[in-house]
Write an enzyme that holds these catalytic residues in place. Structure first.
Site, PDB file in Angstrom:
ATOM      1  N   LYS A 104       0.850  -1.202   0.000  1.00 56.16           N
ATOM      2  CA  LYS A 104       0.000   0.000   0.000  1.00 56.16           C
ATOM      3  C   LYS A 104       0.879   1.243   0.000  1.00 56.16           C
ATOM      4  CE  LYS A 104      -3.972   1.910   2.621  1.00 56.16           C
ATOM      5  NZ  LYS A 104      -4.827   1.728   3.812  1.00 56.16           N
ATOM      6  N   SER A 129      -9.808   1.587   2.819  1.00 59.21           N
ATOM      7  CA  SER A 129      -8.936   2.358   1.956  1.00 59.21           C
ATOM      8  C   SER A 129      -7.873   1.546   1.232  1.00 59.21           C
ATOM      9  CB  SER A 129      -8.234   3.454   2.784  1.00 59.21           C
ATOM     10  OG  SER A 129      -7.389   2.878   3.760  1.00 59.21           O
ATOM     11  N   SER A 150      -9.881  -0.781   7.053  1.00 59.52           N
ATOM     12  CA  SER A 150      -9.345  -0.656   5.693  1.00 59.52           C
ATOM     13  C   SER A 150      -8.626  -1.868   5.142  1.00 59.52           C
ATOM     14  CB  SER A 150      -8.401   0.535   5.608  1.00 59.52           C
ATOM     15  OG  SER A 150      -9.165   1.699   5.476  1.00 59.52           O
TER      16      SER A 150
HETATM   17  N1  GLN Z   1     -13.123   3.502   6.026  1.00 57.92           N
HETATM   18  C1  GLN Z   1     -12.609   3.997   7.262  1.00 57.92           C
HETATM   19  C2  GLN Z   1     -12.390   5.487   7.172  1.00 57.92           C
HETATM   20  O1  GLN Z   1     -12.760   6.043   6.208  1.00 57.92           O
HETATM   21  C3  GLN Z   1     -11.408   3.261   7.657  1.00 57.92           C
HETATM   22  C4  GLN Z   1     -10.161   3.756   7.052  1.00 57.92           C
HETATM   23  C5  GLN Z   1      -8.975   2.957   7.444  1.00 57.92           C
HETATM   24  O2  GLN Z   1      -9.076   1.914   8.097  1.00 57.92           O
HETATM   25  N2  GLN Z   1      -7.833   3.470   7.078  1.00 57.92           N
HETATM   26  O3  GLN Z   1     -11.876   6.099   8.039  1.00 57.92           O
END
Ligand code: GLN
Length: 469
Positions: free
Chosen positions: A72, A147, A171
């Site tokens: 990532k 994400s 994420s």
């Molecule tokens: N979808 C969640 C957010 O928007 C989690 C993001 C993450 O785990 N980095 O914050």
């Protein structure tokens, strides 16, 4: 999807080489460019693949020899860009490896490239990336989840053996569920975050994507353990889960399941898979306990308050003076930073910085930030008590399968609520894993989640393996 363990056996049997595997993966990346999973490829991968072939030939492969890994873009790989999919860091090249990357490489792992993500890890659909959205390989009209969308897609579409992501509120688990891969978030503190771009420091954890539990366990064993460069890593010896993966499970065990009112939130396809997995668990010897996880209506709000506060502080260093994008316009000092940040960040990141800053102003600190910290303690306590009664919590990873691109983008609250089932594990710092568990009538994958007490990764992976059978 590819399986590293199979690949390794084929190399040992002389049926393929690391160099051939890398070429076939690079060809697949090229032919599936429209998925928008990769942001940059590692030009040195070929040299590493040849080195791996030599080690196999000499009969001394390392534990992850020749494993092709997608990383990532918020995790540092020396010499490669680390943009976190933000214009702010478009040209940022770190000069050192993240500890997790360093450990993977020492064990013979090869970074194929850096993969797309929501900007600075904020999002649930990978649509906030400065470099455009990532498509779900099962149906390109649907989102990959986020994400870590690029990481999930790299594994799901066979563009890597495995991938690293980060999980602040889901994420890793959520895109894994939406793309049909395994997604594992270890206990907070189990893995180093040195060289990982921070979003919300008391939540962030590196996580692993793969097609199967063995590969996950192999990676986890290599990267876990204390790191002198990250004072938040737990002062525990590194654990070895792989050796124990095949140990017999207890003939009886206790599983926490959702109370009826929570089941109402699930779409019909998710509910069906949840219930069929309960049958499987029962056949494996599970005794069910309905668990009233208190304060669940506050999971997402608490998560949003605390993570935006931490993000507003963490991201303050991205001002275009020391790091990051700087404007081409000629302006005075004050406007300079504002313009750098205004041009460098996308809407979602700006929204979160503003929210976090707001929650810290003297008027709202008592009402939001302090309350959220208290609720977090209650959630943590409630989980700790739950795990004195049950071995695991079993719940869906998401309330729906993947959704179409562009449908939630303009509705942040709806988007935040897609994380309902994942944020609690980060609030409590516990390990959790999403495993592919079925498909809906459109063929879209459905993931189920197991959560365990802090530092119980061993048990979690063994059960996840059994449940994937
Ligand atoms: N979808 C969640 C957010 O928007 C989690 C993001 C993450 O785990 N980095 O914050």
């Amino acid at each position: 999807m590819k399986t590293y363990i199979d690949f390794k056996n084929r190399v040992k049997a002389g049926e393929t080489t690391c160099e051939q595997e890398l070429s076939s993966i690079l060809a697949a990346i090229e032919s599936q460019k429209d998925l928008n999973a990769y942001l940059e490829l590692n030009e040195d991968a070929i040299l590493s693949a040849r080195e791996s072939d030599k080690r196999f030939a000499a009969g001394n492969p390392r534990p992850l020899e020749g494993m092709l890994i997608a990383v990532k873009d918020n995790i540092f790989v020396k010499g490669m860009r680390a943009t976190a999919a933000s214009r702010m860091l478009e040209n940022y090249r770190p000069i050192f490896n993240a500890t997790v990357v360093e450990r993977l490489q020492q064990a013979g792992g090869i970074v194929v490239g850096k993969v797309n993500m929501d900007e600075l890890a904020m999002g649930s659909s990978n649509e906030t990336s400065y470099f455009g959205g990532v498509k779900n390989p099962i149906n390109k009209e649907y989102v990959s989840g986020g994400s870590s969308g690029g990481s999930a897609v790299a594994v799901a579409a066979g563009l890597a053996h495995t991938a690293l992501g980060t999980d602040t509120g889901g994420s890793v688990r959520q895109p894994a569920a939406l793309c049909g891969t395994v997604g594992f978030k270890p206990t907070y503190g189990r893995l180093s975050r040195y060289g990982v771009i921070a979003f919300a420091s008391s939540f962030d954890q590196v996580g692993i994507f793969s097609s199967n539990i063995e590969d996950t366990s192999l990676i986890f064993d290599v990267i876990n353990g204390q790191d002198e460069n990250d004072q938040t890593t737990a002062k525990l010896d590194a654990v070895n889960t792989f050796e124990k993966l095949n140990e017999d499970l207890p003939s009886k065990f206790k599983v926490g399941v959702l109370p009826d009112d929570m089941l109402k939130q699930l779409s019909a396809d998710i509910l069906e898979v949840y219930e069929s997995k309960l049958e499987q668990l029962k056949a494996m010897g599970a005794e069910f306990h309905k668990i009233e996880l208190i304060n669940s209506e506050y999971w997402v709000p608490t998560y949003i308050v605390l993570t935006t506060v931490e993000a507003s502080s963490n991201l303050a260093r991205l001002d275009g003076v020391r790091y990051g994008h700087h404007t081409d316009l000629v302006v005075d000092d004050v406007d300079y930073v504002a313009l750098n940040r205004g041009e460098g960040f996308g809407d979602e990141v700006k929204r979160r910085i503003l929210l976090g800053t707001h929650f810290l102003t003297s008027n709202s600190q008592n009402n939001y930030y302090d309350k959220a910290k208290q609720i977090r303690q209650l959630i943590t306590k409630s989980y700790a008590e739950t795990f004195t009664k049950v071995d695991f919590m079993f719940l869906p990873t998401t309330a729906t399968a993947a959704f179409k691109a562009n449908v939630k983008q303009d509705d942040p609250v709806k988007m935040y609520l897609s994380d309902f089932f994942t944020t609690s594990a980060n609030l409590a710092g516990i390990p959790a894993i999403s495993i592919p568990s079925g498909k809906n009538s459109l063929g879209l994958p459905i993931g189920m989640q197991l959560q365990a007490a802090r530092f119980e990764e061993n048990k979690l992976l063994r059960f996840a393996k059994a449940l994937m059978k």
